[in-house]
Motif scaffolding. Sequence first.
Motif, short mmCIF file in Angstrom:
data_model
loop_
_atom_site.label_atom_id
_atom_site.label_comp_id
_atom_site.label_asym_id
_atom_site.label_seq_id
_atom_site.Cartn_x
_atom_site.Cartn_y
_atom_site.Cartn_z
N ALA A 1 0.82 -1.21 0.00
CA ALA A 1 0.00 0.00 0.00
C ALA A 1 0.85 1.26 0.00
O ALA A 1 0.34 2.35 -0.25
CB ALA A 1 -0.92 0.01 1.22
N LEU B 1 -3.76 0.81 -3.99
CA LEU B 1 -4.89 -0.05 -3.68
C LEU B 1 -4.62 -1.50 -4.02
O LEU B 1 -5.54 -2.33 -4.00
CB LEU B 1 -6.13 0.44 -4.43
CG LEU B 1 -6.53 1.90 -4.16
CD1 LEU B 1 -7.62 2.34 -5.12
CD2 LEU B 1 -6.98 2.08 -2.72
N GLU C 1 -3.26 -4.01 -2.46
CA GLU C 1 -3.59 -5.01 -1.45
C GLU C 1 -5.09 -5.22 -1.31
O GLU C 1 -5.53 -6.25 -0.78
CB GLU C 1 -3.00 -4.59 -0.10
CG GLU C 1 -1.49 -4.55 -0.07
CD GLU C 1 -0.94 -4.22 1.30
OE1 GLU C 1 -1.53 -4.66 2.32
OE2 GLU C 1 0.09 -3.51 1.38
N ARG D 1 -3.26 5.24 3.55
CA ARG D 1 -2.56 3.99 3.24
C ARG D 1 -1.04 4.15 3.28
O ARG D 1 -0.33 3.20 3.59
CB ARG D 1 -3.05 3.45 1.90
CG ARG D 1 -4.36 2.68 2.08
CD ARG D 1 -5.30 2.70 0.90
NE ARG D 1 -6.54 2.01 1.29
CZ ARG D 1 -7.51 2.57 2.02
NH1 ARG D 1 -7.38 3.82 2.43
NH2 ARG D 1 -8.59 1.88 2.34
#
Length: 491
Positions: A80, A224, A226, A314
């Motif tokens: 991330a 994004l 993960e 993140r």
Amino acid sequence: MSSNGSAETGSLAGSRLGVPAIVFFTVAAAAPETVVAGGAVSGFAVSGVNGIPVGYLAIALVLGLFAIGYVTMARQVENAGAFYAYIAKGLGRVSGTAAGGVALLAYNVLQVSLLGGFGVGAADLVRGLGGGAHPWWLYAGIGLAGVAVLGVLRIDINGRVLGVLLAAEVLVILVYDAAFVARPAAAGVVADTLNPAQLLTGTAGVILVIAFTGFIGFENSTVLTEEARGRRTVVIATYSSLVLIGALYGFSTWAMTVATGPERVVARAEEHSTELLFVLAAERLPAAVVTIGSALYVTSLFAAMLSFHHVCARYFFALGREGVGPRWWARTSPRTSAPTAGSATQSAIALLFVVVFAIGGWDPIVYLFFWGASVGALGVLLLVTATSLAVVGYFLRNGPGGHSRWRTLFAPAAAVVLLGLILVLTLSSFGTVLGVAPGDPAAWALPLLYLVVALGGGAWGIWLRRSRPRTYARIGMGAHPGSVDDRKQRV
């Protein structure tokens, strides 16, 4: 937390985002209506030339070249922290910690800058609709509260919210474009502003810098990874976002020049500033359509705020999980798997900036929205350029992994050269981009912030190597530590 930095952390929700949702996040971050109505028009006025449309197409090609190596590495790396992780794996862990600091600064500045534009835009919209005059910071606070609430909900719910907002603003932009082309100025429907020769003028640097700023956000797809439904999802979403953004910007800014006439677009941009898009629409469309467009300009800013909020959260999460930042940054919600600590940290930073600007009485458009977006874009450009170099380093050390040399060496190396050129042009013309007089210290002091942060981040990495070797060994490894290529990671 023990001396080596170990502690239990949360995890993000896997397999929740498909291609459409990731495209919504990336394109919403790019804020199409904000760019067309604000960035492009400002570009015409600042540069004094009408070649902004071809600038968007040129940057789309350069970033397309960058994306070849970028998404190839995304197939190998799941983190991330995106830029932070790629640079750590390709250029070394100390470079990774430096990049982590730069990423936190750049993306938080971008997210906070949007609050200035949103607050002023919402205040103007409400006043125009007869709702009375209220301070910009009131609406900025309302927008911030909405983002803070959505930021701790399930990521797929946020994807649906962004999808609705994005579809509405793209639709209204296309309606405006159709009206501009259907009722052109006296010159007719001509393609002068798409002529590549525009990039051979002395103002090419400013054109490319302004155009690059419009693409900020397309690179967020890998953040994004993960939470995506497979790595191929991220690859498809990245290319799709880049094509959509490039085509929309190139066509929409060209349509605007058709409506004004290529020879008059600069003068009209100087006259009407960021109202030009809506002035041209009002000359061709019913008042209700123009009002809807103005409202969607505000929601465009909100969508971008929400998207960048998730990116910031993140990055905090990734750095906390690996012990580079405070471990509590990696806490997630047991119910939604959202990075709640990272989200709360970002919201607190944003609130602090709104309060400081409100108390200080500083212009939120010039010093928060415009300067902030410019500074944030510079940071992303630094990261994109370094990541291209990291892609080359990663595959040279670990081998092509079944990918062609075009993807792992030649395309990213070419991207390094082209992005490096754009970076030089950006730094040399940064004062012009900010709109300050020659010699103004802001032109060099603001870019210098990144050097200070990078040096600080690098020093922190060196300290981790000496004092917390186990934490240092995890840098860039993400949710799946211990892979073969990580063992071969150089310092």
